[in-house]
Design a protein around this motif. Structure first.
Motif, PDB file in Angstrom:
ATOM      1  N   ARG A  99      -0.688   4.686  -5.745  1.00 57.12           N
ATOM      2  CA  ARG A  99      -0.248   3.910  -4.582  1.00 57.12           C
ATOM      3  C   ARG A  99       1.135   4.368  -4.108  1.00 57.12           C
ATOM      4  O   ARG A  99       1.429   4.344  -2.911  1.00 57.12           O
ATOM      5  CB  ARG A  99      -0.232   2.425  -4.946  1.00 57.12           C
ATOM      6  N   PRO A 102       0.879   8.315  -1.426  1.00 53.50           N
ATOM      7  CA  PRO A 102      -0.305   8.273  -0.555  1.00 53.50           C
ATOM      8  C   PRO A 102      -1.066   9.590  -0.431  1.00 53.50           C
ATOM      9  O   PRO A 102      -2.310   9.573  -0.443  1.00 53.50           O
ATOM     10  CB  PRO A 102       0.275   7.821   0.785  1.00 53.50           C
ATOM     11  N   ASN A 105      -3.136   9.842  -3.468  1.00 52.73           N
ATOM     12  CA  ASN A 105      -4.172   8.822  -3.431  1.00 52.73           C
ATOM     13  C   ASN A 105      -5.335   9.265  -2.547  1.00 52.73           C
ATOM     14  O   ASN A 105      -6.516   9.097  -2.891  1.00 52.73           O
ATOM     15  CB  ASN A 105      -3.598   7.500  -2.926  1.00 52.73           C
ATOM     16  N   THR A 106      -5.010   9.871  -1.404  1.00 47.69           N
ATOM     17  CA  THR A 106      -6.044  10.356  -0.489  1.00 47.69           C
ATOM     18  C   THR A 106      -6.842  11.489  -1.117  1.00 47.69           C
ATOM     19  O   THR A 106      -8.079  11.541  -1.007  1.00 47.69           O
ATOM     20  CB  THR A 106      -5.410  10.827   0.827  1.00 47.69           C
ATOM     21  N   SER A 117      -8.414   3.311   0.486  1.00 43.96           N
ATOM     22  CA  SER A 117      -8.104   1.907   0.219  1.00 43.96           C
ATOM     23  C   SER A 117      -8.926   1.326  -0.927  1.00 43.96           C
ATOM     24  O   SER A 117      -8.588   0.275  -1.470  1.00 43.96           O
ATOM     25  CB  SER A 117      -8.350   1.068   1.480  1.00 43.96           C
TER      26      SER A 117
END
Length: 315
Positions: A99, A102, A105-106, A117
């Motif tokens: 988190r 980003p 995370n992607t 998400s």
């Protein structure tokens, strides 16, 4: 306590090549020790338990090809290990680390095939365990803003998160997402770490269990006890359980690599040995699980265990 449950499996002439970056070159498989972060990590280590087996394996015997790999059902009792009421991975720490970054995370989400998400929910649906056999996977690192991929063997003792069918999906020592290995046609060159118990013939590939696993039956070699762990639980609801009494399916195969002592498995892990077999099977078993085996249920839409990658490596 020393009952070995043998599951349907096949000898796979599976070898691997690297693609999309990562350590090594094409035609190489990267060996990764249990306690090391390794190259191109997504995050810092979130492993809370990562212990390599102390006893080296007995020399492998038999006439299996050098590139043969045994397939093991992801729901087989004793395939994974752990300690009662202790999670091998800090799942919330993994979520927090992704988190905070980003782009990572992607990239992680792209490998896991979920929306960015949905990464926290995806990770919370996985189950923390430890490998009890050296296991081949596709490891996905992070480099230059994108996910890479390379073929790897994870050492027994590695802390991982597994999905609802028992397939490893995250290596906790580096936060890297995992997918099943890629089948090729040539014997790979080994690079990376070394450990005394490593034998190519003892490496396994985990195949998805035929049904969603409600309860994983894992073995704690430090305390000599069997543990029931609910899918997606981090150990808070663990309880002791009886050792498997009857194999499911009912298959009994003696392998030439079995050690002479009952205290050590072929892969160097403490007994009882994780169930494997080199005998082919016509189809996966769909019978109800017997006492001590993982409790399963039919797959339903939206179930957390449906994050299974294509099974190209199992054919």
């Amino acid at each position: 306590m020393l009952t070995t449950v043998v599951v349907a499996a096949v000898v796979l002439a599976v070898v691997f090549s690297r693609s999309g970056g990562g350590p090594g070159k094409g035609g190489e498989v990267f060996l990764q020790a249990a306690g090391k972060t390794g190259p191109e990590p997504f995050t810092q280590s979130t492993a809370t338990q990562s212990s390599a087996p102390a006893v080296p394996a007995s020399p492998a015997t038999g006439s299996a090809p050098a590139n043969a790999v045994r397939a093991v059902d992801g729901g087989a009792p004793g395939l994974y290990g752990g300690t009662r009421n202790i999670s091998s991975c800090d799942v919330e720490g993994q979520i927090k680390a992704l988190r905070a970054a980003p782009p990572k995370n992607t990239a992680f989400a792209s490998v896991a095939d979920v929306a960015p998400s949905r990464v926290p929910a995806y990770l919370r649906a996985l189950t923390p365990v430890q490998l009890r056999m050296d296991t081949r996977v596709t490891n996905h690192g992070y480099r230059d803003g994108a996910a890479t991929s390379y073929q790897a063997v994870l050492q027994a003792g590695t802390a991982v998160l597994v999905d609802g069918r028992g397939v490893p999906r995250v290596r906790c020592a580096c936060g890297n997402p995992l997918t099943p290995p890629v089948a090729q046609q040539t014997t790979p060159k080994r690079t990376g770490d070394t450990w005394p118990s490593y034998r190519p013939s003892n490496v396994v590939v985990v195949t998805p269990a035929p049904q969603i696993i409600n309860i994983f039956v894992i073995y704690d070699p430090d305390h000599g006890e069997w543990i029931s762990r609910h899918r997606g639980d981090t150990g808070h609801h663990d309880h002791r359980t009886k050792p498997p009494v009857k194999p499911s399916p009912s298959v009994s195969v003696s392998t030439p690599t079995a050690p002479s002592s009952s205290s050590t498995c072929a892969s160097g892990t403490p007994a009882p040995c994780p169930p494997t077999s080199t005998a082919p099977s016509s189809s996966p078993s769909t019978e109800s699980p017997s006492t001590g085996t993982g409790t399963t249920e039919p797959e339903s839409p939206g179930d957390t265990g449906t994050y299974s990658a294509p099974e190209s490596s199992t054919t």
